[in-house]
Design a protein around this motif. Sequence first.
Motif, mmCIF file in Angstrom:
data_model
loop_
_atom_site.group_PDB
_atom_site.id
_atom_site.type_symbol
_atom_site.label_atom_id
_atom_site.label_comp_id
_atom_site.label_asym_id
_atom_site.label_seq_id
_atom_site.Cartn_x
_atom_site.Cartn_y
_atom_site.Cartn_z
ATOM 1 N N ILE A 65 19.486 -32.373 89.855
ATOM 2 C CA ILE A 65 19.476 -31.370 90.911
ATOM 3 C C ILE A 65 18.263 -31.641 91.801
ATOM 4 C CG2 ILE A 65 19.304 -28.901 91.390
ATOM 5 C CD1 ILE A 65 20.426 -28.482 88.496
ATOM 6 N N THR A 66 18.514 -31.963 93.058
ATOM 7 C CA THR A 66 17.430 -32.259 93.994
ATOM 8 C C THR A 66 17.643 -31.494 95.299
ATOM 9 O OG1 THR A 66 18.528 -34.141 95.055
ATOM 10 C CG2 THR A 66 17.260 -34.608 93.049
ATOM 11 N N ALA A 67 16.559 -31.283 96.032
ATOM 12 C CA ALA A 67 16.651 -30.590 97.317
ATOM 13 C C ALA A 67 17.532 -31.360 98.293
ATOM 14 C CB ALA A 67 15.250 -30.392 97.897
ATOM 15 N N GLU A 68 17.452 -32.675 98.261
ATOM 16 C CA GLU A 68 18.258 -33.488 99.176
ATOM 17 C C GLU A 68 19.743 -33.281 98.933
ATOM 18 O OE1 GLU A 68 18.362 -38.138 100.618
ATOM 19 O OE2 GLU A 68 17.902 -37.671 98.532
ATOM 20 N N ARG A 69 20.148 -33.288 97.681
ATOM 21 C CA ARG A 69 21.562 -33.099 97.370
ATOM 22 C C ARG A 69 22.036 -31.690 97.701
ATOM 23 N NH1 ARG A 69 20.819 -36.197 92.226
ATOM 24 N NH2 ARG A 69 21.555 -38.281 92.681
ATOM 25 N N ASP B 240 15.037 -31.642 88.916
ATOM 26 C CA ASP B 240 15.028 -30.289 88.368
ATOM 27 C C ASP B 240 16.077 -30.118 87.272
ATOM 28 O OD1 ASP B 240 13.001 -29.330 90.107
ATOM 29 O OD2 ASP B 240 14.477 -29.141 91.711
ATOM 30 N N GLY B 241 16.279 -31.146 86.474
ATOM 31 C CA GLY B 241 17.298 -31.087 85.448
ATOM 32 C C GLY B 241 18.629 -31.572 85.982
ATOM 33 N N ILE B 242 19.618 -31.636 85.111
ATOM 34 C CA ILE B 242 20.937 -32.149 85.460
ATOM 35 C C ILE B 242 21.929 -30.991 85.531
ATOM 36 C CG2 ILE B 242 22.852 -33.596 84.644
ATOM 37 C CD1 ILE B 242 20.778 -35.369 83.291
ATOM 38 N N GLY B 243 22.784 -31.013 86.546
ATOM 39 C CA GLY B 243 23.796 -29.972 86.688
ATOM 40 C C GLY B 243 25.092 -30.531 87.221
ATOM 41 N N MET B 244 26.102 -29.693 87.273
ATOM 42 C CA MET B 244 27.368 -30.053 87.890
ATOM 43 C C MET B 244 27.272 -29.826 89.393
ATOM 44 S SD MET B 244 30.118 -28.330 85.234
ATOM 45 C CE MET B 244 31.546 -29.086 86.060
ATOM 46 N N ALA B 245 27.924 -30.686 90.168
ATOM 47 C CA ALA B 245 27.911 -30.559 91.627
ATOM 48 C C ALA B 245 29.298 -30.160 92.120
ATOM 49 C CB ALA B 245 27.488 -31.872 92.272
ATOM 50 N N PHE B 246 29.321 -29.283 93.122
ATOM 51 C CA PHE B 246 30.563 -28.756 93.684
ATOM 52 C C PHE B 246 30.504 -28.787 95.213
ATOM 53 C CE2 PHE B 246 29.785 -26.782 89.631
ATOM 54 C CZ PHE B 246 31.023 -26.761 89.007
ATOM 55 N N ARG B 247 31.674 -28.792 95.829
ATOM 56 C CA ARG B 247 31.700 -28.601 97.277
ATOM 57 C C ARG B 247 31.145 -27.219 97.599
ATOM 58 N NH1 ARG B 247 36.533 -31.478 96.229
ATOM 59 N NH2 ARG B 247 37.649 -29.519 95.823
#
Length: 236
Positions: free
Chosen positions: A90-94, A193-200
């Motif tokens: 999890i990053t600010a850029e993403r 900031d750790g790993i998470g799932m990404a969604f639209r």
Amino acid sequence: MKNLIISTAALALTAGMAMADTVRLGTEGAYPPYNFINDSGEVDGFERELGDELCKRAELPCEWVTNEWDSIIPNLLSGNYDAIIAGMSITAERKEVVNFSQGYTRPSPSAYAALSADVDLKGGVVSAQASTIQSSHVASSGATLVEFPSPDETVAAVQSGEVDAVMADKDFLLPIVQETELEFVGDDVFLGDGIGMAFRQSDDELRGKFDAAIASMKADGSLNALLDKWEIEGKF
């Protein structure tokens, strides 16, 4: 814990999802222990088990889709699958182009590995997988960065002498260091900031269902048990 630079946020405007349909989970399938393809040709690893359990708790039918890392966010935005679960930090850029679930790991260390303990990590040549937070870190460290499409290629470059060291998630490098002549060098580095799932960004309802499922796994201890099983740092 990877960092992809995306300039295609507009693709999200064309992607939609019917909540009654099967949810397609996108992963790389090349980053053990998080995700990999097993001998039967199926997605396996920590995130396969995690994703299947999250779908069960969210009462959603799910299927798995593999995609190369360098286009994994663009293909989410264009609708090829509905969520990413692929060791993505999890990053600010993403966050500018996707929405994340809460993290299912805490930030865990990245590390350097090399053939010699006296390698120069600041002035030498260091490999990293392209479009990752590790590659960004190496590029800003003063070392010469050499990027490769896959994590296995970053390790092979060290073993062949093409580069002086590799930087990657320590969880990924640990079994390689245990089984080869490579050794950890330098200090661990905590990135993201750790790993998470990404969604639209348009799929808040779907994200909410998975967020609740992750929270329930944290609450009953099953998430930490799964992290222990796959020997992944970042427990809650």
